[in-house]
Design a protein around this motif. Sequence first.
Motif, short mmCIF file in Angstrom:
data_model
loop_
_atom_site.label_atom_id
_atom_site.label_comp_id
_atom_site.label_asym_id
_atom_site.label_seq_id
_atom_site.Cartn_x
_atom_site.Cartn_y
_atom_site.Cartn_z
N SER A 23 33.49 56.45 32.91
CA SER A 23 33.60 54.71 32.81
C SER A 23 34.73 54.31 33.56
O SER A 23 35.66 54.83 34.01
CB SER A 23 33.64 54.43 31.35
OG SER A 23 32.49 54.70 30.48
N GLY A 24 34.38 52.96 33.91
CA GLY A 24 35.42 52.21 34.72
C GLY A 24 35.21 50.77 34.78
O GLY A 24 34.36 49.98 33.91
N SER A 25 35.97 50.13 35.85
CA SER A 25 35.60 48.80 36.03
C SER A 25 35.54 48.30 37.56
O SER A 25 35.83 49.20 38.19
CB SER A 25 36.72 47.79 35.50
OG SER A 25 38.09 48.54 36.01
N ILE A 26 35.41 46.95 37.66
CA ILE A 26 35.01 46.47 38.97
C ILE A 26 35.91 45.22 39.15
O ILE A 26 36.10 44.56 38.28
CB ILE A 26 33.66 46.29 39.52
CG1 ILE A 26 33.04 47.52 39.54
CG2 ILE A 26 33.53 45.39 40.59
CD1 ILE A 26 31.37 47.34 39.78
N VAL A 27 36.71 45.10 40.32
CA VAL A 27 37.46 43.90 40.87
C VAL A 27 36.91 43.56 42.02
O VAL A 27 36.36 44.23 42.93
CB VAL A 27 38.93 44.17 40.47
CG1 VAL A 27 39.36 44.34 39.46
CG2 VAL A 27 39.48 45.23 41.70
N HIS A 28 36.92 42.15 42.37
CA HIS A 28 36.59 41.51 43.67
C HIS A 28 38.07 41.70 44.38
O HIS A 28 38.77 40.96 43.81
CB HIS A 28 36.20 40.24 43.57
CG HIS A 28 35.77 39.39 44.78
ND1 HIS A 28 35.54 37.93 44.97
CD2 HIS A 28 35.80 39.94 46.16
CE1 HIS A 28 35.34 37.93 46.04
NE2 HIS A 28 35.66 39.08 46.74
N ASP A 29 38.26 42.31 45.08
CA ASP A 29 39.36 42.41 46.01
C ASP A 29 39.41 41.36 47.27
O ASP A 29 39.48 41.72 48.30
CB ASP A 29 39.74 43.86 46.68
CG ASP A 29 41.09 44.06 47.51
OD1 ASP A 29 41.82 43.18 47.04
OD2 ASP A 29 41.28 44.90 47.87
N ARG A 30 39.77 40.02 46.76
CA ARG A 30 39.76 39.02 47.43
C ARG A 30 40.28 38.92 48.91
O ARG A 30 40.01 38.44 49.87
CB ARG A 30 39.83 37.63 46.89
CG ARG A 30 38.83 37.48 45.63
CD ARG A 30 39.22 36.09 44.83
NE ARG A 30 38.38 35.65 43.74
CZ ARG A 30 37.98 36.53 42.60
NH1 ARG A 30 38.89 37.56 42.13
NH2 ARG A 30 37.03 35.94 41.79
N HIS A 31 41.65 39.52 48.74
CA HIS A 31 42.59 39.35 49.82
C HIS A 31 42.74 40.68 50.56
O HIS A 31 43.43 41.08 51.16
CB HIS A 31 43.96 39.07 49.34
CG HIS A 31 43.89 37.76 48.66
ND1 HIS A 31 43.87 36.49 49.10
CD2 HIS A 31 44.04 37.43 47.36
CE1 HIS A 31 43.67 35.57 48.59
NE2 HIS A 31 44.04 36.05 47.17
N ASN A 32 41.72 41.67 50.14
CA ASN A 32 41.47 42.75 50.73
C ASN A 32 42.68 43.95 50.81
O ASN A 32 43.30 44.41 51.73
CB ASN A 32 41.06 42.90 52.35
CG ASN A 32 40.73 44.15 52.88
OD1 ASN A 32 39.99 44.98 52.29
ND2 ASN A 32 40.78 44.30 54.16
N GLY A 64 35.85 41.75 56.70
CA GLY A 64 35.42 40.66 56.29
C GLY A 64 36.40 39.80 55.41
O GLY A 64 37.50 40.23 54.95
N SER A 65 35.86 38.35 55.56
CA SER A 65 36.86 37.43 54.93
C SER A 65 36.76 37.36 53.26
O SER A 65 37.65 36.75 52.78
CB SER A 65 36.42 36.09 55.62
OG SER A 65 35.14 35.74 55.25
N ASP A 66 35.70 37.91 52.87
CA ASP A 66 35.29 37.55 51.42
C ASP A 66 36.13 38.79 50.77
O ASP A 66 36.44 38.75 49.40
CB ASP A 66 33.96 37.87 51.28
CG ASP A 66 33.54 37.53 49.81
OD1 ASP A 66 34.22 36.46 49.04
OD2 ASP A 66 32.62 38.02 49.11
N GLY A 67 36.09 40.00 51.28
CA GLY A 67 36.88 41.08 50.56
C GLY A 67 36.00 41.77 49.86
O GLY A 67 34.69 41.32 49.19
N PRO A 68 36.10 43.23 49.40
CA PRO A 68 35.14 44.06 48.88
C PRO A 68 35.21 44.09 47.60
O PRO A 68 36.22 43.45 46.88
CB PRO A 68 35.63 45.39 49.21
CG PRO A 68 37.16 45.29 49.52
CD PRO A 68 37.38 43.83 49.82
N LEU A 69 34.10 44.33 46.78
CA LEU A 69 34.32 44.85 45.44
C LEU A 69 34.48 46.16 45.28
O LEU A 69 34.22 47.18 46.07
CB LEU A 69 32.59 44.73 44.78
CG LEU A 69 32.10 43.24 44.68
CD1 LEU A 69 30.94 43.52 43.94
CD2 LEU A 69 33.12 42.50 43.82
N VAL A 70 35.52 46.40 44.46
CA VAL A 70 36.25 47.71 44.44
C VAL A 70 35.89 48.38 42.97
O VAL A 70 36.33 47.84 41.87
CB VAL A 70 37.63 47.87 44.54
CG1 VAL A 70 38.27 49.30 44.39
CG2 VAL A 70 37.94 47.41 46.12
N ALA A 71 35.41 49.44 42.76
CA ALA A 71 34.94 50.17 41.52
C ALA A 71 36.15 51.13 41.00
O ALA A 71 36.41 51.85 42.00
CB ALA A 71 33.61 50.83 41.31
#
Length: 505
Positions: A88-97, A104-111
């Motif tokens: 188990s774990g979680s995901i964040v939107h790493d907006r500022h990379n 890219g400009s949007d930043g990745p999703l990181v699990a």
Amino acid sequence: MDTLTTSNTAATADIYRPALHYAARNTWLNDPNGLIFHNGLYHLYYQNNPLGNVWGNMSWGHATSTDLLTWTEHAVAIACDENEDIFSGSIVHDRHNTSGFSAGSDGPLVAVYTSAFKPGSLHEGVQAQSLAYSLDGGYTWTKHGGNPVLNRGSAEFRDPKVLRYDGGAGSYWVMVAVEATDFQVVLYKSDDLKNWELLSTFGPANATGGVWECPDLFPLPVDGDPENLKWVLTVNLNPGGPNRGSAGQYFIGDFDGTTFIPDSTVTEGFQDPDRLGEYQWLDWGRDYYAAVSFSDAPDNRRLMIAWMNNWEYANHIPTTPWRSPMSLAREISLQTRDGNVCLVQQPAGDWTALADRDTYRLAETTINDGVQVLKSAEGTVQRIDVSFTPGSAEEFGLILRGDGVTGTRVGIRSSEGTLFVDRRKSGQTDFHDSFPSIDTAPLQAASGSYDLTIFVDRCSVEVFAQYGRVTMTELIFPAETSTSLSVYATGGAATITSLQVTQLS
């Protein structure tokens, strides 16, 4: 994106496949993972055995929804391999990379997930935290080459929930994980999701009758006041729940960016089994476990989903080819009741959109000692809203998914201050010795009334009592012909002040 099936609308002969709850098409699932709202979609990842319908080969399954009511299943997102199972774990939107995974400009999703390293691997026998990233909105994932990023050398260190903290102590990522057999929540900080520094620990406290798993930490306004924020720490445990087996508890307190400081109601150290009824439970039923909340939900809402099963009998429930559903999504809030701040839960989603036909309504009615079948109120997928006023009856309530006499009883004993679900005659119960049960929760009248909202699905009952102050979630496996709804009272009379049954599809 690789769409497999819309699970809740797939044609099937399986009489237990839920209409309102997510279940995988033909495989096993357990803990919800990586819950996030991103690009207009709710993403539900979950522990999944892509090769069977019992626990094993742990990978991350994936489903999406626009409304939290209808889910579309996708291909396995993060798969186990010869070196690791994906716990188990979680995901964040790493907006500022901050992680550097995206140009890219949007930043990745990181699990951020737990690597459970297999025999023969470099970290054999260890559970440690690892990363994967997605650059296409969460459908395909690449494991980080530097995994694991946080290794304590522990065999029981798991279930990271990561959040972005912005407060007096600064701005950084916070990981909330557990040392499961130590009954301890551990908190770490990071600037880049790759390098982690220990902040503090919490626990043991309150219920410690089983391993601690799947923690979460988030702020909520009290009574909707943004100037009065409290922090909620949830932690699930197995076994040790208030009605045996798996369950989730919560603590209310403050978080200063380093330490979670609980309110004075916390009992430190190891539990006294006789005090389970005093603790704060996410749900008092047998089948609500590993509950975690969505990241980035719209309008700062706090939405939560749990696995609807119990490890006492999880691998044995009589469903095929799938096994285990998720709970309904719930919106949670903090409200002051009787001078105390408590967690309140309400079913999320636009339920009016699922109304199937005319609503059944019952005017104020006195129930005398006995059972009264409500003709024209039968069904298999329903929302029931009912208000009771206690009278002389020792017990009163409803019989759901019944045959006219027996079924699943949802009842109230006002003299004892208890709500209960009795599923001993709920249908198929003999697949495991621990399944037939009478499960109870504390419940007091409010202004002389008991108000229940109940969601009945093909294999479950979810009860929201006193407008979400107390909840109970239970699996049931009734016969296909058991569709009746009855009201009853024993030892006297009680009054239904209002009852409304909405058929859902």
